[in-house]
Write an enzyme that holds these catalytic residues in place. Structure first.
Site, short mmCIF file in Angstrom:
data_model
loop_
_atom_site.label_atom_id
_atom_site.label_comp_id
_atom_site.label_asym_id
_atom_site.label_seq_id
_atom_site.Cartn_x
_atom_site.Cartn_y
_atom_site.Cartn_z
N ARG A 59 0.81 -1.22 0.00
CA ARG A 59 0.00 0.00 0.00
C ARG A 59 0.85 1.27 0.00
O ARG A 59 0.42 2.31 -0.44
CB ARG A 59 -0.88 0.01 1.25
CG ARG A 59 -2.27 -0.48 0.93
CD ARG A 59 -3.11 -0.49 2.17
NE ARG A 59 -2.47 -1.22 3.25
CZ ARG A 59 -3.05 -1.50 4.39
NH1 ARG A 59 -4.27 -1.12 4.62
NH2 ARG A 59 -2.42 -2.18 5.33
N LYS A 168 5.87 -18.17 8.40
CA LYS A 168 5.31 -18.42 9.72
C LYS A 168 4.88 -17.10 10.38
O LYS A 168 5.43 -16.07 9.99
CB LYS A 168 6.32 -19.18 10.58
CG LYS A 168 7.38 -18.32 11.27
CD LYS A 168 8.22 -19.12 12.19
CE LYS A 168 8.10 -18.73 13.63
NZ LYS A 168 8.61 -17.40 14.01
N LYS A 202 18.93 -23.80 7.10
CA LYS A 202 20.29 -23.63 7.63
C LYS A 202 21.13 -24.86 7.24
O LYS A 202 20.69 -26.00 7.44
CB LYS A 202 20.26 -23.48 9.16
CG LYS A 202 19.63 -22.16 9.62
CD LYS A 202 19.63 -22.06 11.15
CE LYS A 202 18.75 -20.94 11.65
NZ LYS A 202 19.36 -19.62 11.66
N GLU A 236 18.95 -16.82 22.67
CA GLU A 236 19.22 -15.57 21.97
C GLU A 236 19.61 -14.52 22.99
O GLU A 236 19.02 -14.46 24.07
CB GLU A 236 17.97 -15.09 21.24
CG GLU A 236 17.57 -15.98 20.10
CD GLU A 236 16.39 -15.40 19.34
OE1 GLU A 236 16.61 -14.70 18.35
OE2 GLU A 236 15.25 -15.63 19.77
N HIS A 260 10.38 -24.00 14.75
CA HIS A 260 11.80 -24.28 14.56
C HIS A 260 12.30 -25.48 15.40
O HIS A 260 12.97 -26.36 14.90
CB HIS A 260 12.66 -23.07 14.94
CG HIS A 260 12.27 -21.80 14.25
ND1 HIS A 260 11.84 -21.76 12.95
CD2 HIS A 260 12.24 -20.51 14.68
CE1 HIS A 260 11.58 -20.50 12.60
NE2 HIS A 260 11.80 -19.73 13.64
N LYS A 360 14.81 -15.46 25.13
CA LYS A 360 15.38 -14.17 24.70
C LYS A 360 16.14 -13.59 25.89
O LYS A 360 15.82 -13.89 27.05
CB LYS A 360 14.27 -13.19 24.32
CG LYS A 360 13.38 -13.72 23.21
CD LYS A 360 13.56 -12.91 21.96
CE LYS A 360 12.67 -13.40 20.84
NZ LYS A 360 13.39 -13.59 19.59
#
Ligand code: BG6
Length: 523
Positions: A59, A168, A202, A236, A260, A360
């Site tokens: 858009r 996803k 990967k 992470e 994953h 995380k």
């Protein structure tokens, strides 16, 4: 150590048919960070067809030139192994187009089709179309429907193909995943649908299959008789960055485990397929998902630990807690960490626990799978050594520092029979002239070549949601299930260690905690 290997230089590379890649949601982050940089790498490596074009739709007001400039900047910032060469970019970008259209409105599709036909005519792409849905999950169903109703789902002629790539999340829970699959199935044949899970793109993940099925030494031991337990960790160090609003509706279980990490489990636990074709591989991982022992809602409290990071100091810098992040509600109970213990009820894995953990704001970025073998039946050196029994360990490092590490016992040189564990360690960086392609390069190319091996089938998506759903239900229905706080920069709630049973086993910690205190609390 440098290793020589055949990196496929002399091997004939497969080049896909001419085609147009049509990106819905082209002004978004994914196009900039992943799609165009990956396509440019493929182009520079001469892996794309000569007659190739990209048509972006969104858009946002922009003309072709502005879009190309934006993409050029993105390519320079996000490129991986190829050198950026102006003359290559000029050629590549002459096939990039941008059209302003509200893909939520059915009228826009007539315009899209007219523009695509013009490009096809100019670039002689033979009618082959790759539709890439880089759109927010809540508009996906509507766009699929519009695509179908406008005829964009159809193959243009008997020799051409039309494929659709879905990103996803594939639904938000079992019910919405079934709905999404049903809708996609109404307009596209399963053969046309490519669901991306970038973990399968990967290199080191594909190497799990080679490690298992191209070596004679591992597979005989790969079962309940020799394996004690298996860990899958994906940690992470980053937080949720600027995705607060989006992430707060998801959480680590939906964001990482449902897709994953269960896919990694599928590769680790599957039976050897008899052939290497897309459906044999995917049939075998599906069987793993279907054999997962269902987690009873009442059991969730004991077998699943959830956590959320709290404010902390990392290397002297203040780091905000999850609830202070933009877009996150102040009393959010969304998990940024999850650890679970699961079983696969089949002949090979009966009784072997699998531990999965992700989070995380953990101390480091690492994804690895650790196979813990059982110890020897008799401990010959017990009286001579501090280590009574030794457990071999195979670590499959997915990222970073991709490789394999085998941990085994040796005699410490000296007069006595003292035993110590040492590592045999292989790093991908030991390979000469290594240029690992990114997951998106691999997956985009595979899709253009019509190879769906590394893409997720509808039945696998649903089987994974079916397994996850009772956990989501329990968390929703039972407020007494604790959300543990963990200081940003630590390895998550300490009670996640208690999930692992037997012989004082704990998770493997690939690096030491860097936060000073373990101020765990109940949120
Ligand atoms: C994405 C998740 O699918 O995978 C992100 O939505 C996560 O939250 C990312 O950060 C991790 O991918 P990788 O390749 O960096 O391990």
């Amino acid at each position: 150590m440098d290793l020589e290997f055949s990196n496929g230089k002399s091997e004939e590379k497969k080049i896909p048919d001419p085609c147009v890649m049509i990106i819905f949601g082209a002004s978004g982050d994914l196009t900039e960070r992943m799609l165009i940089p990956s396509l440019f790498e493929l182009y520079s490596d001469k892996l794309l067809p000569e007659n190739f074009a990209v048509a972006g739709f969104s858009r946002k007001e922009m003309d072709h030139e502005t879009f190309r400039e934006k993409m050029k900047k993105a390519v320079i910032e996000n490129k991986t192994h190829c050198e950026f060469k102006e003359e290559i970019w000029e050629k590549f970008s002459s096939g990039i187009y941008y059209f302003i259209a509200d893909y939520k409105r059915t009228e826009s599709y007539k315009y899209l089709l007219t523009e695509i036909l013009k490009i096809e005519n100019e670039k002689q792409t033979g009618g082959n179309r790759l539709l890439y849905m880089a759109v927010p999950p809540d508009s996906l169903n509507e766009i699929i429907t519009n695509t179908g109703k406008s005829g964009l789902n159809k193959e243009v002629n008997s020799g051409s193909w039309t494929r659709i790539i879905l990103e996803k999340p594939f639904g938000y829970d079992l019910e919405s995943a079934v709905k999404l699959n049903k809708n996609a199935g109404k307009y596209f044949r399963e053969k046309q649908i490519y669901r991306i899970d970038h973990y399968l793109g990967k290199e080191s993940v594909q190497n799990i299959l080679v490690t298992r099925f191209a070596n004679g030494i591992f597979e005989p031991l790969w079962n309940r008789n020799y394996i004690n337990h298996i860990e899958i960790t994906s940690s992470e160090s980053i937080g949720i960055e600027n995705r607060g609003g989006y992430y707060d509706n998801l959480g680590a279980l939906r964001d990482m485990v449902q897709n994953h990490l269960l896919q990694l489990l599928g590769y680790i636990a599957m039976e050897p397929p008899s052939t290497f074709d897309p459906n044999s591989i995917r049939d075998e991982s599906l069987k793993v998902f279907q054999s997962l022992r269902p987690i009873n809602e009442a059991e969730v409290i004991n077998t699943v630990i959830r956590g959320q990071y709290t404010g902390s100091k990392i290397k002297g810098e203040n780091v905000a807690g999850y609830r202070e992040e933009r877009g996150v509600v102040p009393d959010s109970r969304t998990e940024t960490f999850v650890a679970l213990k699961i079983f696969i009820d089949n002949w090979r894995w009966g009784g072997v626990p699998f531990y999965i953990r992700t989070g995380k704001r953990l101390p480091t970025r690492v994804t690895e799978i650790v196979i813990h073998f059982k110890s020897t039946p008799h401990h010959l050196f017990k009286s001579k050594s501090d280590i009574a029994e030794s457990y071999n360990m195979l670590v499959i490092r997915i990222q970073p520092d991709e490789g394999l590490l085998l941990n085994f016992a040796i005699k410490i040189p000296g007069s006595d029979f003292k035993v110590q564990n040492v590592n045999m360690d292989f790093h991908y960086t030991d390979l000469k002239e290594l240029a690992l392609s990114t997951a998106y390069e691999k997956l985009l190319l595979d899709c253009m070549l019509g190879d769906s091996t590394l893409f997720i089938r509808a039945d696998a998506v649903e089987a994974c949601w079916k397994f996850i759903q009772p956990v989501l239900n329990a968390w929703k229905d039972d407020p007494s299930i604790i959300v543990y706080g963990y200081p940003a920069g630590t390895w998550g709630p300490e009670c996640a260690d208690d999930l692992i049973t037997g012989h004082n086993f704990i998770w493997r910690y690939p690096c030491k905690n860097i936060a000073d205190s373990h101020d765990y609390c109940e949120l």
